[in-house]
Design a protein around this motif. Structure first.
Motif, PDB file in Angstrom:
ATOM      1  N   ILE A 487      -4.996 -10.332  -0.857  1.00 53.76           N
ATOM      2  CA  ILE A 487      -6.239  -9.643  -1.205  1.00 53.76           C
ATOM      3  C   ILE A 487      -6.867  -9.236   0.115  1.00 53.76           C
ATOM      4  O   ILE A 487      -7.202 -10.086   0.949  1.00 53.76           O
ATOM      5  CB  ILE A 487      -7.178 -10.567  -2.000  1.00 53.76           C
ATOM      6  CG1 ILE A 487      -6.518 -10.972  -3.317  1.00 53.76           C
ATOM      7  CG2 ILE A 487      -8.506  -9.897  -2.262  1.00 53.76           C
ATOM      8  CD1 ILE A 487      -7.310 -11.987  -4.119  1.00 53.76           C
ATOM      9  N   THR A 488      -7.003  -7.937   0.348  1.00 56.88           N
ATOM     10  CA  THR A 488      -7.365  -7.467   1.681  1.00 56.88           C
ATOM     11  C   THR A 488      -8.339  -6.293   1.634  1.00 56.88           C
ATOM     12  O   THR A 488      -8.385  -5.540   0.644  1.00 56.88           O
ATOM     13  CB  THR A 488      -6.105  -7.067   2.473  1.00 56.88           C
ATOM     14  OG1 THR A 488      -6.471  -6.608   3.776  1.00 56.88           O
ATOM     15  CG2 THR A 488      -5.340  -5.963   1.755  1.00 56.88           C
ATOM     16  N   HIS A 489      -9.105  -6.144   2.706  1.00 57.76           N
ATOM     17  CA  HIS A 489      -9.967  -4.980   2.901  1.00 57.76           C
ATOM     18  C   HIS A 489      -9.392  -4.045   3.963  1.00 57.76           C
ATOM     19  O   HIS A 489      -9.984  -2.989   4.246  1.00 57.76           O
ATOM     20  CB  HIS A 489     -11.371  -5.431   3.348  1.00 57.76           C
ATOM     21  CG  HIS A 489     -12.194  -6.004   2.242  1.00 57.76           C
ATOM     22  ND1 HIS A 489     -12.691  -5.259   1.201  1.00 57.76           N
ATOM     23  CD2 HIS A 489     -12.615  -7.279   2.023  1.00 57.76           C
ATOM     24  CE1 HIS A 489     -13.398  -6.037   0.387  1.00 57.76           C
ATOM     25  NE2 HIS A 489     -13.354  -7.276   0.856  1.00 57.76           N
ATOM     26  N   LEU A 490      -8.274  -4.427   4.556  1.00 53.04           N
ATOM     27  CA  LEU A 490      -7.751  -3.670   5.687  1.00 53.04           C
ATOM     28  C   LEU A 490      -6.611  -2.748   5.267  1.00 53.04           C
ATOM     29  O   LEU A 490      -5.631  -3.206   4.672  1.00 53.04           O
ATOM     30  CB  LEU A 490      -7.264  -4.625   6.774  1.00 53.04           C
ATOM     31  CG  LEU A 490      -8.343  -5.541   7.392  1.00 53.04           C
ATOM     32  CD1 LEU A 490      -7.739  -6.433   8.450  1.00 53.04           C
ATOM     33  CD2 LEU A 490      -9.476  -4.709   7.985  1.00 53.04           C
ATOM     34  N   PRO A 491      -6.721  -1.452   5.563  1.00 56.05           N
ATOM     35  CA  PRO A 491      -5.657  -0.500   5.191  1.00 56.05           C
ATOM     36  C   PRO A 491      -4.336  -0.814   5.894  1.00 56.05           C
ATOM     37  O   PRO A 491      -3.265  -0.558   5.357  1.00 56.05           O
ATOM     38  CB  PRO A 491      -6.219   0.846   5.611  1.00 56.05           C
ATOM     39  CG  PRO A 491      -7.237   0.537   6.664  1.00 56.05           C
ATOM     40  CD  PRO A 491      -7.836  -0.781   6.272  1.00 56.05           C
ATOM     41  N   GLN A 492      -4.416  -1.374   7.118  1.00 50.82           N
ATOM     42  CA  GLN A 492      -3.183  -1.693   7.848  1.00 50.82           C
ATOM     43  C   GLN A 492      -2.347  -2.711   7.080  1.00 50.82           C
ATOM     44  O   GLN A 492      -1.118  -2.650   7.074  1.00 50.82           O
ATOM     45  CB  GLN A 492      -3.523  -2.235   9.249  1.00 50.82           C
ATOM     46  CG  GLN A 492      -4.117  -1.213  10.197  1.00 50.82           C
ATOM     47  CD  GLN A 492      -5.625  -1.110  10.051  1.00 50.82           C
ATOM     48  OE1 GLN A 492      -6.209  -1.643   9.108  1.00 50.82           O
ATOM     49  NE2 GLN A 492      -6.258  -0.388  10.971  1.00 50.82           N
ATOM     50  N   VAL A 493      -3.011  -3.698   6.446  1.00 51.95           N
ATOM     51  CA  VAL A 493      -2.298  -4.703   5.661  1.00 51.95           C
ATOM     52  C   VAL A 493      -1.856  -4.100   4.326  1.00 51.95           C
ATOM     53  O   VAL A 493      -0.711  -4.271   3.898  1.00 51.95           O
ATOM     54  CB  VAL A 493      -3.188  -5.942   5.423  1.00 51.95           C
ATOM     55  CG1 VAL A 493      -2.497  -6.921   4.486  1.00 51.95           C
ATOM     56  CG2 VAL A 493      -3.517  -6.618   6.744  1.00 51.95           C
ATOM     57  N   ARG A 546      -1.261   8.565   5.133  1.00 50.46           N
ATOM     58  CA  ARG A 546       0.172   8.872   4.944  1.00 50.46           C
ATOM     59  C   ARG A 546       0.992   8.276   6.079  1.00 50.46           C
ATOM     60  O   ARG A 546       2.103   7.770   5.874  1.00 50.46           O
ATOM     61  CB  ARG A 546       0.374  10.383   4.885  1.00 50.46           C
ATOM     62  CG  ARG A 546      -0.222  11.043   3.645  1.00 50.46           C
ATOM     63  CD  ARG A 546       0.221  12.496   3.536  1.00 50.46           C
ATOM     64  NE  ARG A 546      -0.471  13.174   2.439  1.00 50.46           N
ATOM     65  CZ  ARG A 546      -1.603  13.873   2.599  1.00 50.46           C
ATOM     66  NH1 ARG A 546      -2.147  14.005   3.818  1.00 50.46           N
ATOM     67  NH2 ARG A 546      -2.174  14.452   1.562  1.00 50.46           N
ATOM     68  N   GLN A 547       0.427   8.354   7.291  1.00 52.29           N
ATOM     69  CA  GLN A 547       1.131   7.800   8.446  1.00 52.29           C
ATOM     70  C   GLN A 547       1.321   6.287   8.301  1.00 52.29           C
ATOM     71  O   GLN A 547       2.392   5.760   8.611  1.00 52.29           O
ATOM     72  CB  GLN A 547       0.335   8.112   9.715  1.00 52.29           C
ATOM     73  CG  GLN A 547       1.041   7.657  10.992  1.00 52.29           C
ATOM     74  CD  GLN A 547       0.220   7.978  12.236  1.00 52.29           C
ATOM     75  OE1 GLN A 547      -0.916   8.449  12.149  1.00 52.29           O
ATOM     76  NE2 GLN A 547       0.792   7.732  13.410  1.00 52.29           N
ATOM     77  N   LEU A 548       0.276   5.608   7.795  1.00 52.95           N
ATOM     78  CA  LEU A 548       0.386   4.163   7.580  1.00 52.95           C
ATOM     79  C   LEU A 548       1.479   3.843   6.571  1.00 52.95           C
ATOM     80  O   LEU A 548       2.270   2.909   6.748  1.00 52.95           O
ATOM     81  CB  LEU A 548      -0.955   3.595   7.104  1.00 52.95           C
ATOM     82  CG  LEU A 548      -2.056   3.427   8.153  1.00 52.95           C
ATOM     83  CD1 LEU A 548      -3.341   2.961   7.490  1.00 52.95           C
ATOM     84  CD2 LEU A 548      -1.630   2.436   9.222  1.00 52.95           C
ATOM     85  N   LEU A 549       1.530   4.604   5.482  1.00 51.44           N
ATOM     86  CA  LEU A 549       2.536   4.339   4.443  1.00 51.44           C
ATOM     87  C   LEU A 549       3.944   4.623   4.955  1.00 51.44           C
ATOM     88  O   LEU A 549       4.904   3.980   4.510  1.00 51.44           O
ATOM     89  CB  LEU A 549       2.247   5.186   3.206  1.00 51.44           C
ATOM     90  CG  LEU A 549       1.280   4.589   2.182  1.00 51.44           C
ATOM     91  CD1 LEU A 549       1.135   5.520   0.989  1.00 51.44           C
ATOM     92  CD2 LEU A 549       1.761   3.232   1.699  1.00 51.44           C
ATOM     93  N   ASN A 550       4.049   5.567   5.859  1.00 52.40           N
ATOM     94  CA  ASN A 550       5.380   5.925   6.376  1.00 52.40           C
ATOM     95  C   ASN A 550       5.857   4.964   7.453  1.00 52.40           C
ATOM     96  O   ASN A 550       6.974   5.046   7.899  1.00 52.40           O
ATOM     97  CB  ASN A 550       5.364   7.348   6.925  1.00 52.40           C
ATOM     98  CG  ASN A 550       5.233   8.361   5.806  1.00 52.40           C
ATOM     99  OD1 ASN A 550       5.669   8.112   4.697  1.00 52.40           O
ATOM    100  ND2 ASN A 550       4.629   9.507   6.105  1.00 52.40           N
TER     101      ASN A 550
END
Length: 550
Positions: A487-493, A546-550
């Protein structure tokens, strides 16, 4: 792993049904959307105490169900121990009624909260920044070391021997306590036993002695009666035998007049023979009867002894005295032989102690061998998480007593910075540091043993983007061999997840409720962009997402 979760009438949740998969699952949502509600509902089904205020509709019951697959956990013995049906797909259900009463079920079998709590601890490990005390516990720290050392089988062997050692030790304590108490009673029991052993305790002895006593005590009367009887039988003029002889002469003469007279003669002859025997017995008894004061006194003494013993032991008859004598004999024998029993038990305990020492030493040696590797893994794993100078001082020294996991005392000290003194984790590590250390340790454990599903609850709070990125990598790597939730608030995680769920609020008919849905790729991009830049989805936020997901 957790495969399905159903929550009805709980807090802001009206009716929620969601399915989960293996791997790393991220759960996101705005603050207040209900992520903690979701975790609270799951906690209820895992044994947390119910609160009536958590019912959404106070007139309806709250029902929470969680389905798990158990193929990796080896839980069949647990189900057998608690008399439950073991199924590969097991459902735990919790019901909270409007009257406040709560019920729990495992595969539709009613169980206590204690049982679902025990099972829940084996299925899900919920970890947050505020739940790091386990990390400071020596038993948990040793568990990590044992996992690296591959001590699983050795610990089982040690545990079995320890169980036998404790049982024999308790038996020895009981024998010593018995000896202490029995010694106080031994002399008295021996005295009672000697009294009974000296007494003539044969069946019918009292009746026999009473008969002899009556005869000796009334010997003069007895002799007078026997003399009178003898006179009646043998008087030459009117004695019974003389009269019978005369009657025999008459019947002999009659016997020649027919069979009926012959039969009468035979009967009279039989009576004469019997009377002659009676006369002999009376003579014998008369000759044998004589006054014997000494024998009378001996018989009286025996009778009084038996009477007193019956009264003393509250016995109805001699057979009860025999039973009491035999019981006392056993007590006395046990007390007299207790020293031998204690010696034998001490010898057995010594043998077990030697075996335990060997097994504990084996565990200790294997633990010490892996300490350098553990410290190295911890240091290398924590460096990218913003703790480049974190070091551990881990020492194992022999304990003074046998413990459930060996005979070792563990010193597990931590220093976050160069030049800082080492200290116990709970004293020198901050909440954020403890969370990162726990994450790293769980990741290390996951390499060596089958861990239950892990749910990390916002353990990345307050860390930078780069550190959260690395934390996400660790959780994703753990997800390759187990089920991990974050359970996170951070997009990186959130971007690292194999699966991504969003918790959100939705108003229907003027009532706000919490919902949860699984996001597809486009929805994940939008969610990550919103987490990066807010509600207004800018092109740069979308591109970054998109870059994070890639």
């Amino acid at each position: 792993m957790l495969t399905k979760l159903s929550i009805k009438n709980y807090a802001l949740i009206d009716d929620l049904n969601v399915s989960f998969s293996q791997g790393f699952t991220c759960i996101t949502g705005e603050t207040g959307a209900g992520k903690s509600i979701l975790l609270g509902g799951l906690s209820l089904v895992l044994g947390k105490r119910a609160d009536l205020s958590s019912l959404r509709n106070k007139e309806l019951k709250c029902v929470i169900e969680a389905e798990f697959t158990l193929d990796k956990y080896g839980l069949s013995p647990f189900f057998e121990e608690h008399d439950l049906d073991y199924e590969q797909k097991t459902i735990i259900r919790r019901e909270i009624r409007p009257n406040g009463k709560s019920r729990a079920f495992i595969n539709d079998t009613p169980v206590t909260l204690d049982i679902i709590t025990l099972l829940g601890n084996k299925l899900i490990d919920v970890h947050s920044q505020h739940q790091t005390m386990q990390l400071t516990d020596n038993d948990f720290q040793l568990r990590v070391i044992d996992a690296l050392a591959g001590n699983g089988k050795a610990l089982v062997a040690y545990s079995k021997t320890l169980s036998i050692y404790k049982r024999v030790s308790n038996e020895l304590d009981e024998l010593i306590e018995f000896q202490r108490n029995a010694t106080k009673e031994h002399e008295y029991n021996s005295f009672l036993l000697q009294e009974l052993q000296d007494a003539p305790l044969q069946n019918g002895i009292i009746e026999e002695l009473e008969e002899q006593y009556e005869q000796l005590n009334n010997v003069e009367m007895l002799l007078g009666l026997l003399s009178k009887g003898n006179q009646l039988l043998n008087d030459e003029q009117v004695g019974v035998l003389q009269l019978m002889l005369e009657l025999k002469q008459v019947s002999s003469k009659l016997s020649g007049f027919g069979s009926q007279f012959s039969e009468l003669n035979e009967r009279i002859q039989s009576v004469l023979i019997e009377m002659d025997d009676i006369s002999d017995d009376v003579n014998r008894l008369q000759e044998g009867a004589e006054a014997n004061p000494q024998l009378l006194e001996e018989i009286n003494t025996k009778l009084q002894l038996l009477y007193n013993l019956q009264k003393k032991h509250n016995a109805v008859d001699v057979s009860e005295l025999v039973t009491i004598r035999d019981t006392l004999a056993e007590k006395v024998a046990v007390t007299e032989n207790i020293g031998t029993s204690i010696s034998e038990k001490e010898k057995e305990l010594g043998t077990l102690r030697t075996a335990l020492e060997e097994k504990a030493l084996y565990l200790s040696e294997r633990r010490n061998k892996v300490l350098p590797d553990l410290k190295k893994q911890l240091k290398e794993s924590l460096a990218p998480l913003g703790l480049p100078n974190a070091t551990f001082k881990i020492e194992i020294v022999p304990a003074t007593e046998f413990k459930s996991n060996g005979k070792d005392d563990l010193t597990f000290l931590f220093s976050a910075n160069k030049g800082s003194d080492y200290g116990a984790l709970k004293k020198v590590a901050s909440g954020g540091e403890l969370s990162r250390i726990m994450l790293v340790i769980k990741a290390i454990l996951a390499k060596y043993e089958n861990l239950p599903t892990i749910m990390f609850d916002e353990i990345d709070t307050g860390v930078s983007g780069e550190i959260s990125n690395r934390m996400g990598d660790i959780m994703k790597d753990m997800g390759t061999t187990m089920q991990v939730f974050s359970i996170t608030h951070l997009p990186q995680v959130a971007s690292k997840g194999d699966h991504h769920f969003k918790v959100y609020k939705q108003e229907e008919d003027g009532v706000t409720g919490t919902k949860m849905k699984k996001l597809d790729r486009n929805e994940r991009v939008e969610e990550l962009a919103e987490m990066l830049g807010g509600k207004d989805l800018s092109d740069s936020a979308m591109a970054h997402a998109r870059q994070l997901l890639n």
